[in-house]
Design a protein around this motif. Structure first.
Motif, short mmCIF file in Angstrom:
data_model
loop_
_atom_site.label_atom_id
_atom_site.label_comp_id
_atom_site.label_asym_id
_atom_site.label_seq_id
_atom_site.Cartn_x
_atom_site.Cartn_y
_atom_site.Cartn_z
N GLY A 1 -7.99 7.78 3.51
CA GLY A 1 -8.09 6.38 3.93
C GLY A 1 -8.70 6.24 5.31
N THR A 2 -8.30 7.13 6.22
CA THR A 2 -8.86 7.08 7.57
C THR A 2 -10.35 7.42 7.52
N GLU B 1 1.11 4.16 -9.86
CA GLU B 1 1.51 4.95 -8.69
C GLU B 1 2.68 4.32 -7.94
N GLY C 1 0.84 -1.20 0.00
CA GLY C 1 0.00 0.00 0.00
C GLY C 1 0.88 1.24 0.00
N ALA D 1 -2.19 -0.83 3.60
CA ALA D 1 -3.34 -0.71 2.69
C ALA D 1 -4.64 -1.04 3.43
N GLY E 1 0.92 2.04 14.24
CA GLY E 1 0.86 3.48 13.97
C GLY E 1 0.38 4.27 15.17
N ASN F 1 -1.54 -0.76 -7.39
CA ASN F 1 -1.69 0.32 -8.37
C ASN F 1 -0.35 0.53 -9.09
N1 NAP Z 1 -3.94 3.30 13.13
C1 NAP Z 1 -3.48 4.44 12.71
O1 NAP Z 1 -3.00 5.23 13.50
C2 NAP Z 1 -3.51 4.76 11.26
C3 NAP Z 1 -2.73 5.81 10.74
C4 NAP Z 1 -2.77 6.05 9.37
C5 NAP Z 1 -3.60 5.28 8.55
N2 NAP Z 1 -4.35 4.30 9.11
C6 NAP Z 1 -5.20 3.44 8.28
O2 NAP Z 1 -4.44 3.03 7.17
C7 NAP Z 1 -5.29 2.85 6.04
C8 NAP Z 1 -4.70 3.61 4.86
O3 NAP Z 1 -4.82 4.99 5.10
P1 NAP Z 1 -4.31 6.02 3.99
O4 NAP Z 1 -4.60 7.35 4.51
O5 NAP Z 1 -2.93 5.71 3.59
O6 NAP Z 1 -5.32 5.65 2.80
P2 NAP Z 1 -5.24 5.89 1.23
O7 NAP Z 1 -4.42 7.08 0.91
O8 NAP Z 1 -6.65 5.81 0.74
O9 NAP Z 1 -4.45 4.59 0.70
C9 NAP Z 1 -4.99 3.33 0.78
C10 NAP Z 1 -4.01 2.33 0.21
O10 NAP Z 1 -4.57 1.01 0.38
C11 NAP Z 1 -4.66 0.38 -0.88
N3 NAP Z 1 -5.80 -0.53 -0.86
C12 NAP Z 1 -7.05 -0.28 -0.40
N4 NAP Z 1 -7.83 -1.36 -0.54
C13 NAP Z 1 -7.04 -2.32 -1.08
C14 NAP Z 1 -7.27 -3.66 -1.46
N5 NAP Z 1 -8.47 -4.24 -1.32
N6 NAP Z 1 -6.24 -4.37 -1.98
C15 NAP Z 1 -5.03 -3.80 -2.12
N7 NAP Z 1 -4.75 -2.53 -1.79
C16 NAP Z 1 -5.74 -1.80 -1.29
C17 NAP Z 1 -4.80 1.50 -1.87
O11 NAP Z 1 -4.46 1.05 -3.15
P3 NAP Z 1 -5.12 1.72 -4.47
O12 NAP Z 1 -4.40 3.00 -4.70
O13 NAP Z 1 -4.84 0.71 -5.52
O14 NAP Z 1 -6.59 1.88 -4.18
C18 NAP Z 1 -3.77 2.48 -1.28
O15 NAP Z 1 -2.47 2.06 -1.60
C19 NAP Z 1 -6.68 3.32 6.48
O16 NAP Z 1 -7.42 2.17 6.85
C20 NAP Z 1 -6.40 4.17 7.70
O17 NAP Z 1 -7.48 4.18 8.61
C21 NAP Z 1 -4.32 4.02 10.43
#
Ligand code: NAP
Length: 348
Positions: A162-163, A36, A7, A73, A126, A33
């Motif tokens: 994503g969050t 990207e 991801g 991801a 995280g 992707n």
């Molecule tokens: N716990 C924490 O503190 C924390 C901190 C940061 C983020 N997060 C979590 O991390 C996740 C990502 O956040 P983000 O802000 O980076 O989101 P984002 O910018 O939307 O990126 C999501 C990533 O996941 C990939 N993805 C989504 N569904 C997928 C699937 N079914 N198979 C393969 N790849 C997939 C996307 O690929 P594509 O580009 O191909 O769609 C992209 O690379 C979220 O769930 C967020 O809640 C948690």
């Protein structure tokens, strides 16, 4: 030893990749992707592997030669399973940045399998849950007889796409607390409490944050609630969501909300992250009236996520990866978080 960010083209994955590259680390960048992932790998001059998660054999092959995967991801309710499956088959350590309680529990249920494979499963590397989990373990250390734990945070910025998507997918599920050792559903914004996170009292509401799952695994304190500082409008909106849960879960409403999120920016800018700071608070109490309160300050949530995840990768590459399901504090101790740049803790 090589390690892989899955991801890597997402907002958080790319932030981790850029931070790692700036420190001279050489992760393999991966994701589904192609355009990207390749563009980022070219910009950072790093190796890349492009693959989706639908076919187990392809995921297995893509992990060849990898010691640890940092899975970025999400929503992880869909992606943690296939990545953890492949890690267990290939004997590769698994880290992710989920904050989803159900995902923590699904990986905790694979503890014996992971131990047998000699693999560490450590979700929540995280912002949720590294600082709050270490705070929980610190409070347990201060009050070993604790029966109740309340954790809270005041976010220091805005969420990424994503969050926000992960939150929208889970909104209709309502709230969650731990009661008598069991995860117990409660209404959204079930309780409001005035909390001093370190800059004066603020109203905060209960949220179904990942620590409701992990704090119990780390401390065995049977009653856990997690609070987030929330302005009046958010408190009202969360309470109203109790009455429209089926509508929020419906496909057209989910589609509409996700389209609105996609139309926005990917996440906080570098300048916003630089300015933001997060405040955490925790309180442990026992039946005899004992009480311990501690507070923590950290960098903004996404910056902290990159720093914390990379600190855990360093531990694993240094040979410290206790097999089985782990929480950050169980694997590395309550003071692990204090080694992360910009983090401080204070006891009341
Ligand atoms: N716990 C924490 O503190 C924390 C901190 C940061 C983020 N997060 C979590 O991390 C996740 C990502 O956040 P983000 O802000 O980076 O989101 P984002 O910018 O939307 O990126 C999501 C990533 O996941 C990939 N993805 C989504 N569904 C997928 C699937 N079914 N198979 C393969 N790849 C997939 C996307 O690929 P594509 O580009 O191909 O769609 C992209 O690379 C979220 O769930 C967020 O809640 C948690």
């Amino acid at each position: 030893m090589s390690w892989l960010i899955y991801g890597a083209n997402g907002y958080t994955g790319a932030l981790v990749a850029r931070t790692a590259a700036a420190r001279g680390q050489r992760p393999i960048l991966a994701g589904r992707n192609r355009a990207e992932v390749e563009a980022l790998a070219r910009a950072l001059t790093l190796e890349r592997r492009v693959f989706g998660l639908d076919q187990p054999g392809i995921v297995d092959d893509a992990l060849a030669g990898v010691t640890v995967v940092l899975h970025c991801a999400g929503p992880f309710s869909r992606t943690a399973g296939p990545v953890a499956d492949a890690c267990l088959r290939r004997r590769v350590h698994y880290l992710d940045i989920t904050g989803e309680a159900a995902v923590f529990e699904s990986l905790a249920a694979r503890d014996a399998e992971a131990k047998a494979a000699g693999v560490m499963l450590l979700p929540g590397a995280g912002f949720d849950v590294v600082p709050s989990d270490c705070l929980a373990a610190h409070l347990k250390r201060r009050l070993p007889t604790a029966t109740h734990l309340a954790l809270g945070f005041q976010p220091g910025g805005r969420p990424s796409r994503g969050t926000a998507t992960t939150m929208i997918e889970n909104l209709h599920r309502g709230g969650l607390v731990r009661r008598g050792g069991r995860l117990t559903p409660v209404p959204p914004a079930w309780k409001t409490r005035i909390i001093d996170f370190g800059r004066g009292p603020r109203p905060a509401i209960t949220i179904p944050w990942g620590d409701v799952a992990t704090a119990y695994h780390s401390t065995r304190i049977p009653n856990v609630e997690v609070y987030m500082a929330a302005p009046a409008a958010l408190r009202v909106a969360m309470r109203l969501s109790r009455y429209v849960a089926p509508v929020l879960a419906s496909k057209p409403v989910q589609r509409f909300l996700k389209a609105r999120i996609r139309a926005g920016t990917p996440g906080p800018t570098d300048a916003e992250r630089e300015r933001g700071k997060c405040l955490l608070w925790g309180e442990a109490t026992d039946e005899a009236g004992g009480r311990a309160v501690s507070r923590m300050k950290t960098p903004e949530g996404y910056t902290l996520t990159a720093f914390a995840a990379l600190a855990i990768v360093d531990k694993v590459l240094g040979g410290s990866a206790p097999p089985g399901f782990q929480t950050p504090s169980r694997a590395y101790g309550p003071d692990f978080v204090l080694g992360i740049e910009g983090v401080s803790r204070e006891d009341e």
